[in-house]
Design a protein around this motif. Structure first.
Motif, short mmCIF file in Angstrom:
data_model
loop_
_atom_site.label_atom_id
_atom_site.label_comp_id
_atom_site.label_asym_id
_atom_site.label_seq_id
_atom_site.Cartn_x
_atom_site.Cartn_y
_atom_site.Cartn_z
N SER A 261 18.68 19.55 8.46
CA SER A 261 19.55 20.50 7.69
C SER A 261 18.89 21.66 7.41
CB SER A 261 20.13 19.98 6.33
OG SER A 261 20.62 18.84 6.49
N ALA A 262 17.52 21.76 7.04
CA ALA A 262 16.66 23.00 6.88
C ALA A 262 16.73 23.82 8.36
CB ALA A 262 15.34 22.57 6.67
N ARG A 263 16.59 23.00 9.23
CA ARG A 263 16.46 23.74 10.56
C ARG A 263 17.57 24.21 11.04
NH1 ARG A 263 12.54 19.61 11.53
NH2 ARG A 263 10.76 20.34 11.98
N GLY B 218 23.04 15.39 0.92
CA GLY B 218 23.00 15.72 2.16
C GLY B 218 22.61 17.15 2.36
N GLY B 219 23.10 17.83 3.36
CA GLY B 219 22.97 19.23 3.60
C GLY B 219 23.37 20.36 2.45
N GLY B 220 23.95 19.68 1.45
CA GLY B 220 24.37 20.60 0.55
C GLY B 220 23.45 21.41 -0.44
N TYR C 121 12.83 31.09 5.34
CA TYR C 121 12.46 29.96 4.58
C TYR C 121 11.56 29.19 5.23
CZ TYR C 121 16.81 31.22 2.24
OH TYR C 121 17.75 31.95 1.49
N HIS C 122 10.39 28.75 4.79
CA HIS C 122 9.17 27.86 5.38
C HIS C 122 8.94 26.53 4.74
CE1 HIS C 122 7.58 32.04 6.93
NE2 HIS C 122 8.31 32.33 5.80
N LEU C 123 9.46 25.54 5.66
CA LEU C 123 9.40 24.21 5.31
C LEU C 123 8.12 23.68 5.47
CD1 LEU C 123 11.05 21.70 4.40
CD2 LEU C 123 11.58 21.36 7.07
N ILE D 20 5.07 15.24 -3.05
CA ILE D 20 6.25 16.03 -2.93
C ILE D 20 6.97 15.91 -1.59
CG2 ILE D 20 7.39 18.56 -3.24
CD1 ILE D 20 5.01 18.90 -4.74
N ASP D 21 8.28 15.50 -1.49
CA ASP D 21 9.08 15.23 -0.21
C ASP D 21 8.89 16.46 0.59
OD1 ASP D 21 9.37 12.56 -1.07
OD2 ASP D 21 11.45 12.96 -1.70
N HIS D 22 9.36 17.66 -0.05
CA HIS D 22 9.76 18.82 0.82
C HIS D 22 9.34 19.98 -0.07
CE1 HIS D 22 11.94 15.93 3.28
NE2 HIS D 22 11.54 16.47 4.14
N ILE D 23 8.59 21.12 0.37
CA ILE D 23 8.57 22.51 -0.24
C ILE D 23 9.11 23.26 0.59
CG2 ILE D 23 7.03 24.09 -1.34
CD1 ILE D 23 5.18 21.59 -1.78
N ILE D 24 10.21 24.21 0.30
CA ILE D 24 10.58 25.29 0.92
C ILE D 24 10.14 26.61 0.44
CG2 ILE D 24 12.58 26.42 1.73
CD1 ILE D 24 13.97 23.78 1.96
N VAL D 25 9.40 27.36 0.96
CA VAL D 25 8.80 28.65 0.39
C VAL D 25 9.51 29.94 0.89
CG1 VAL D 25 6.71 30.15 0.23
CG2 VAL D 25 6.65 27.77 0.38
#
Length: 215
Positions: free
Chosen positions: A44-46, A161-163, A54-56, A71-76
């Protein structure tokens, strides 16, 4: 009487059940659910977030005063740091922001689990401390994946989900400069524990200790 030929026939006829049983066990395992959840968030991020903005950063384990936090994911991004906690669950989900525990209901079966907003709070505060940021710059995001349905109204940062990408893109006020974003991403990479089986094992041991102390 020699039963060996009969046994061999039975084994020959049922051999395929062994790999099926193994596969079923893998599909139901927490590890596989984690992989599925990570894939959905990554995909979804890609697909939905501009890589230039946005940096995943995935699967980040950070040291804390009492052990570690994962932490599962960090988006900067320039619009803030988004700390993403993923929950792979099925059934009806009941909960509110201030409740200590939420409820998962599958037919007559009910299961209590920790409020994921509370669970993610420690992650958010750890990042704020590590990066010297304030609460306006770090956002908590909860993503449910799997065959689950919210049966109570959820805050906008609890998504399915992608929401979660829509929630992230709803933040349009710039709170970080481009140079800060680059520096923060670098600092997270430098401050994280090296991703490895050992790191994960030690974190799991730490979590089990916390659970045992509470019980």
């Amino acid at each position: 009487m020699d039963f060996t030929p009969i046994i061999n026939q039975i084994v020959g006829a049922l051999w395929y059940l062994v790999p099926i049983a193994i596969l079923a066990g893998i599909l139901k395992s927490p590890w596989f659910k984690g992989v599925v959840g990570e894939f959905i968030v990554n995909f979804s991020a890609r697909l939905l977030l501009d890589k230039g903005k946005y940096h995943l950063i995935k699967n980040v384990t950070l040291p804390t005063e009492d052990g570690s936090t994962q932490i599962d994911h960090i988006i900067v991004s320039e619009f803030g740091i988004f700390v993403v906690e993923t929950k792979n669950m099925k059934g009806w989900i009941f909960g509110s922001p201030n409740q200590k525990t939420w409820t998962q209901k599958i037919y007559k079966y009910s299961n209590k689990f920790q409020n994921p907003l509370h669970q993610n709070y420690k992650h958010v505060k750890t990042l704020e401390s590590l990066l010297d940021l304030d609460e306006q710059q770090v956002h908590s995001v909860i993503v449910f994946v799997g065959d689950s349905v919210f049966k109570t109204d959820m805050p906008e940062n609890v998504t399915f989900g992608g929401g979660y990408a829509r929630y992230i893109k709803s933040k349009k006020t710039q709170v970080l400069t481009e140079s800060q974003v680059i520096g923060i991403a670098r600092k997270i990479e430098q401050g994280r524990l090296t991703p490895s089986f050992k790191t994960n094992r030690e974190h799991v041991r730490h979590v089990k200790t916390i659970v045992a102390d509470k019980e």
